[in-house]
Design an enzyme around this catalytic site. Sequence first.
Site, PDB file in Angstrom:
ATOM      1  N   VAL A   8      34.824  38.685  42.637  1.00 19.22           N
ATOM      2  CA  VAL A   8      35.859  39.548  43.194  1.00 19.22           C
ATOM      3  C   VAL A   8      36.066  40.720  42.244  1.00 19.22           C
ATOM      4  O   VAL A   8      35.705  40.659  41.072  1.00 19.22           O
ATOM      5  CB  VAL A   8      37.201  38.799  43.401  1.00 19.22           C
ATOM      6  N   SER A   9      36.668  41.773  42.764  1.00 21.32           N
ATOM      7  CA  SER A   9      36.917  42.946  41.926  1.00 21.32           C
ATOM      8  C   SER A   9      38.226  42.761  41.162  1.00 21.32           C
ATOM      9  O   SER A   9      39.100  42.004  41.591  1.00 21.32           O
ATOM     10  CB  SER A   9      36.992  44.205  42.788  1.00 21.32           C
ATOM     11  N   PRO A  10      38.373  43.467  40.048  1.00 18.17           N
ATOM     12  CA  PRO A  10      39.626  43.378  39.292  1.00 18.17           C
ATOM     13  C   PRO A  10      40.834  43.844  40.104  1.00 18.17           C
ATOM     14  O   PRO A  10      41.946  43.391  39.869  1.00 18.17           O
ATOM     15  CB  PRO A  10      39.388  44.298  38.097  1.00 18.17           C
ATOM     16  N   ALA A  11      40.615  44.716  41.081  1.00 23.13           N
ATOM     17  CA  ALA A  11      41.717  45.214  41.896  1.00 23.13           C
ATOM     18  C   ALA A  11      42.254  44.132  42.837  1.00 23.13           C
ATOM     19  O   ALA A  11      43.425  44.138  43.191  1.00 23.13           O
ATOM     20  CB  ALA A  11      41.271  46.420  42.706  1.00 23.13           C
ATOM     21  N   MET A  12      41.413  43.220  43.253  1.00 26.16           N
ATOM     22  CA  MET A  12      41.797  42.133  44.167  1.00 26.16           C
ATOM     23  C   MET A  12      41.237  40.821  43.612  1.00 26.16           C
ATOM     24  O   MET A  12      40.287  40.275  44.152  1.00 26.16           O
ATOM     25  CB  MET A  12      41.223  42.394  45.565  1.00 26.16           C
TER      26      MET A  12
END
Length: 147
Positions: free
Chosen positions: A9-13
């Site tokens: 997953v991305s750090p934003a989500m």
Amino acid sequence: MGLLGYTRVSPAMPHTGLQVSALAAAGVEPRDVFSDVTSTARRATNRAGMRRVLQTAEAGDTLVVWRIDCLGRSVVDVVNTVAMLRERGIQLRSLEDGIDPETTGGLLMLDLLVDLAEYERELVAERRSARARTTARQGGAKVGRPP
């Protein structure tokens, strides 16, 4: 001959709940799920979670991912990862994409990805070669066979 799971997953989500639930429903034990929270720019083999999966996996194991893009954002990165897994005898199953090399359709999808990546590499090589010839000509170099 076990099932290993991988999530990214991305750090934003940074929520892996959906992916982990899907992997569990596919039969992957929670202790066998490896995760990365990282930007999409990092190659698969440069991610800590993926490195741990690769250290753990043995020939005959199956790596289960929620979607094929968990392996990488670029076609080349995904294909390189898939090729590395295949060379080591590790199967791949992508739940949402229906890519399972044990099925005819899944094998077709993987082969298409490999072909697309090879095509992309060839195009890049052609562009690079054309740029090098143009630069050489602009610099006064004679390019090609002598007359």
